[in-house]
Each structure stands twice: as structure tokens, then as C-alpha cells.
Scaffold this active site. Sequence first.
Site, PDB file in Angstrom:
ATOM      1  N   GLN A 299     -17.636  14.693  -0.729  1.00  0.00           N
ATOM      2  CA  GLN A 299     -16.557  14.939   0.092  1.00  0.00           C
ATOM      3  C   GLN A 299     -16.659  16.637   0.520  1.00  0.00           C
ATOM      4  OE1 GLN A 299     -12.603  16.234  -1.245  1.00  0.00           O
ATOM      5  NE2 GLN A 299     -11.551  15.091   0.482  1.00  0.00           N
TER       6      GLN A 299
ATOM      7  N   HIS B 174     -20.472  22.172   2.908  1.00  0.00           N
ATOM      8  CA  HIS B 174     -19.233  22.058   2.965  1.00  0.00           C
ATOM      9  C   HIS B 174     -18.322  22.373   1.706  1.00  0.00           C
ATOM     10  CE1 HIS B 174     -20.231  17.641   2.205  1.00  0.00           C
ATOM     11  NE2 HIS B 174     -21.081  18.332   1.508  1.00  0.00           N
ATOM     12  N   HIS B 175     -19.036  22.625   0.671  1.00  0.00           N
ATOM     13  CA  HIS B 175     -18.275  22.853  -0.865  1.00  0.00           C
ATOM     14  C   HIS B 175     -17.940  24.153  -0.998  1.00  0.00           C
ATOM     15  CE1 HIS B 175     -19.397  18.660  -1.496  1.00  0.00           C
ATOM     16  NE2 HIS B 175     -20.716  18.900  -1.648  1.00  0.00           N
ATOM     17  N   ALA B 176     -18.389  25.106   0.088  1.00  0.00           N
ATOM     18  CA  ALA B 176     -17.790  26.462  -0.082  1.00  0.00           C
ATOM     19  C   ALA B 176     -16.375  26.354   0.257  1.00  0.00           C
ATOM     20  CB  ALA B 176     -18.691  27.574   0.881  1.00  0.00           C
TER      21      ALA B 176
ATOM     22  N   ASN C 209     -15.095  19.049   0.539  1.00  0.00           N
ATOM     23  CA  ASN C 209     -13.758  19.617  -0.305  1.00  0.00           C
ATOM     24  C   ASN C 209     -13.301  21.203   0.244  1.00  0.00           C
ATOM     25  OD1 ASN C 209     -16.061  20.357  -1.502  1.00  0.00           O
ATOM     26  ND2 ASN C 209     -14.983  20.658  -3.603  1.00  0.00           N
TER      27      ASN C 209
END
Length: 303
Positions: free
Chosen positions: A159, A118-120, A161
Site C-alpha cells: 500500500q 511511496h512508503h516515505a 501508505n
Amino acid sequence: MKCCYHPAYQVALPIGHPFPTAKYPLLKDQLVAEGILAPIDLAEPEPLDLETLELVHTREYLAKLESSGLSAAEQRRLGLPWSDALWQRSRLASAGTLLAARMALEGGLAGNLAGGTHHAFADHGEGFCVLNDVAIAVAKLRAEGVIRRAAVIDLDVHQGNGTAAIFEGVDEVFTFSMHGERNYPLAKMRSNLDVPLKDGVGDAEYLDLLQRHLPAVLDSARGDIVFYLAGVDVAAGDRYGKLALSEEGIRLRDQQVIEAVRGRSLPLAIVPAGGYAATRARTAELHAHAFREAVAYERAVNP
Ligand SMILES: [Zn+2]
């Protein structure tokens, strides 16, 4: 429960690298050994093509990944050294999440034994995340007209992000993130609902907050499918987590999400996301809970 898995989910990293890619085969072996998954439940994905990846990621970024063109600074931000194996692995893991979503739409529940990166962001990777698998799956299914709306329940301690940024302003995709307020990423993006947590939060407070927000999230999202990022870096003692959930707390969290989503008969796709326990075996053991709870729920409902 159908789950995607591929041996190449595990990729060689430099000795001492903190990302435990060995957790993927361990998780698969454990779920099969326990009878949670039968060998026939395992589906092997094929790497996603560039056209599908371009639904989320920029051509420029994908070209760099294809040609080993990430600079030293970009690789530092990613936290992983570029290799062709890593690039293939990222395309495979993203394919697994898309296939899991398709299987969930068909059978109600499915998982991928990797994913939740989910940080990509659209134009770069960071925090061990090359491609945003959940965003790609959502974008692809929306582009095909298979779904119109989606909900992303992100309970990894960090998070989501990248996911938040990718879907900012997209009303049909609801992003929910419960995460450590003072943890990475320091500059948070805006999800549809963010629930920041203080360092040291334990089971009671965490489960209470989740219970308080989850029904409203599902109501607002009106998703045709729900993605659950069941990160276990919320566990006490996690190398990066800073929270203090017990193993039982993680089990109850997973159960709460699965009951809320499946209790509404919404299709659910589960991905493991992060986990950095003292050993890879321990990390895999914590990840197993989400899949175990999902199968237990389905067996109880359809004995
Ligand atoms: Zn994480």
C-alpha cells in the site's frame, strides 16, 4: 518517450541486502538495447534542493538526512543504512520524478527509471523509501500553479501508505492503491480508494478488479496529470509480493493503465516502484513492460 536516469540511482548497499539497486542500470540498458528509449530520450536530473523537499517533508527529518542523524531504530524502520550516497540518490531519484512529470505535462508521456518510493512519510522513511518522490512532484507542481489536481495510481503490491498520509484531506490529489491486504504495511493508511487483495490473487481477478475501478478513479480524480507506480512485486514468485501475476498479466496491467490514461489524453508519468524477483535482471525485465507498453501505445496512436 523521455525518461529520467542517473548512474547514481544505483547505490552500494551491504552485501546480501534485499534491495536490488542494480536493477536501475539494467532497466536503462535493456530499454535502450530494445530501442524503446533512444540515448537522446534520457534526461539526467540534478538533486532536488531542500526548499522543494520541504513542500512534503519536515525540516527535522530532512536535517537528520543531511547530517547522518538517523538513529539505529530509524534506519531499521527505513530498511536501509544511512549514507551520503543514499541521501544524494534519494534527492536525485525525486528530481527525476519531478522532471518526468514536467516532461509528461509537455509531451503527454514520460518516465523516471527510479522512484515510486511511496512508503516515505512527511517525517520519516520506511520500507526502503527515504523521500516520497511522487508526493514531492505533485506538491511542487501544485505550488508553482502548473497543475491543480493530480491522480496517483499505485499498483505496487504494497500500500502507498506514505502517499496516502501525505495527501489525506487534500481534495485535489486522488490516491488509488491496489495492494496485498496481508502484506506490509500492516497498519494501512487511507487512500481515496484502496483495493485490498487476498494472498495468491492471479491475472484474471487482478485485471478484472483494475478494469472495474480505473475509469471511476480517473473520473473522480480529474487529474491534470496522472502518476503511475508500476511496481512489479505483484509477480508470482516475488520475494515480498504474495500475489501470483504472470509476466503476461503484468504486461496487460501496464497496458490497461496506459490505455485508460492516455486514451483520455491525460499526461502520464511512469515510475517503477518495487520489484524483488529472483535476480536483478529478471526484476529489470519485469519493470521494462510499463515503458515498453507506453511506447507501443504512443507509436500506435501517432505512427
Ligand atoms: Zn512494493
